[in-house]
Scaffold this active site. Structure first.
Site, PDB file in Angstrom:
ATOM      1  N   ASP A  16       0.866  -1.164   0.000  1.00 38.73           N
ATOM      2  CA  ASP A  16       0.000   0.000   0.000  1.00 38.73           C
ATOM      3  C   ASP A  16       0.915   1.229   0.000  1.00 38.73           C
ATOM      4  O   ASP A  16       2.135   1.104   0.172  1.00 38.73           O
ATOM      5  CB  ASP A  16      -0.885  -0.028   1.250  1.00 38.73           C
ATOM      6  CG  ASP A  16      -1.763   1.186   1.369  1.00 38.73           C
ATOM      7  OD1 ASP A  16      -2.421   1.548   0.382  1.00 38.73           O
ATOM      8  OD2 ASP A  16      -1.790   1.789   2.466  1.00 38.73           O
ATOM      9  N   ASP A  18      -0.345   5.154   0.970  1.00 40.42           N
ATOM     10  CA  ASP A  18      -0.697   6.187   1.937  1.00 40.42           C
ATOM     11  C   ASP A  18      -0.682   5.649   3.358  1.00 40.42           C
ATOM     12  O   ASP A  18      -1.373   4.673   3.676  1.00 40.42           O
ATOM     13  CB  ASP A  18      -2.074   6.765   1.620  1.00 40.42           C
ATOM     14  CG  ASP A  18      -2.056   7.584   0.345  1.00 40.42           C
ATOM     15  OD1 ASP A  18      -1.302   8.560   0.300  1.00 40.42           O
ATOM     16  OD2 ASP A  18      -2.790   7.237  -0.597  1.00 40.42           O
TER      17      ASP A  18
END
Length: 320
Positions: A16, A18
């Protein structure tokens, strides 16, 4: 239940972005709170923010709109927030441990993955660990936001070839199938398998390690049949205090809460099944726990390795 301990070595790490690679979560909150204050609304609480994290934009936008009840249209609110993000996102920085982790994984490309080397490694338990560890990005951020957040970090993100970046508006992910559904991680794995060297066998889901900070993201990785490392923001961890085992099992009902008719209960993990763990940060990542062998830092000082590194980066940039 007894945790599983016989996992194969990890051969792919799927990230991922953020709140996991970049310190964007506090910047998101800052921008949102500026707009909320303008209209006399309270600051965004973590109980709501936790529901926004990791989800595709349409879902997170609907959740926020229902809570905020702003006296302006969704389009007007999004325009105001976008203007603030244009100002603040170019200040993003890698979170602790990220640069070292990506550099370490990058050096595994020096392991020989030819068929002859693989046959020789079969006689040595130690050599069996010497696999290349491929990486891919799987983020809910759309292409425009991705560019704003990463334009000043091109060296860091050059380790993710363009074909191994799956973004939130990727047309290959069907509408409604973003996180917490497993599609984005299945797609990220397929981009890796499509580019493996001759003689390197396809990577299976259980040979993958997903890195996530959000609860929907953890469920996405678990539904994909992959192992997961959960590295949440401290305030998110506090929000789920006492429920960590259910989070790690992917059993927070994130997909069901969105009314997804294709939710498969068999994709969910079990509490304490050994497929996922919590880490406070990515500093000093425990590679051995996942069967990963990392070449020593000095390997990049060797001239031939330096040249190989330059050629690999040049090839990746040419494809970007």
């Amino acid at each position: 239940m007894a945790p599983r301990t016989d996992f194969p070595p990890v051969r792919a790490c799927l990230f991922d972005m953020d709140g996991l690679l970049l310190d964007t979560e506090d910047l998101y909150t800052l921008c949102i709170n500026i707009v909320l204050a303008k209209y006399g609304r309270p600051s965004l609480p973590w109980s709501i923010k936790a529901k926004l994290q990791g989800r595709p934009f349409p879902q997170s936008s609907a959740i926020f709109s229902e809570w905020a009840k702003l006296p302006v249209s969704d389009a007007e609110y999004q325009a105001e927030v976008a203007a603030l993000q244009q100002k603040h996102f170019p200040t993003t920085q890698p979170l602790p441990g990220v640069m070292q982790l990506l550099a370490d994984l990058g050096r595994t490309r020096y392991w020989d993955t030819s068929a002859a080397a693989a046959a020789a490694a079969a006689d040595s338990p130690e050599n069996k660990k010497k696999n290349r560890v491929h990486i891919a990005l799987a983020t809910s951020s759309h292409a425009n936001n991705f560019r704003i957040k990463t334009a000043h970090l091109t060296d860091l993100f050059s380790v993710f070839p363009s074909e191994r970046r799956v973004l939130g508006d990727d047309q290959r992910v069907a509408p409604g199938r973003g996180k917490p559904m497993p599609d984005i991680y299945h797609l990220a794995l397929s981009t890796i398998n499509a580019g493996l060297a001759p003689g390197e066998p396809p990577i299976t889901p259980e040979e993958c390690l997903v890195f996530e900070d959000s609860v929907p993201g953890v469920e996405s990785g678990r539904r994909a049949g992959m192992r997961v490392v959960w590295v949440p923001h401290p305030m998110l961890k506090q929000e789920y205090a006492g429920r960590e085992p259910e989070v790690l099992a992917g059993r927070m009902n994130e997909a069901a809460a969105e009314g997804n008719g294709d939710v498969d209960p068999d994709q969910l993990g079990q509490v304490d099944d050994g497929w996922a763990e919590y880490l406070e940060s990515l500093v000093d990542f425990p590679y051995e726990r996942y069967g990963m062998a990392i070449p020593p830092p000095e390997v990049e000082a060797e001239p031939e390795m330096q040249q190989a590194s330059k050629e690999a980066v040049a090839a990746e940039n040419a494809q970007s």
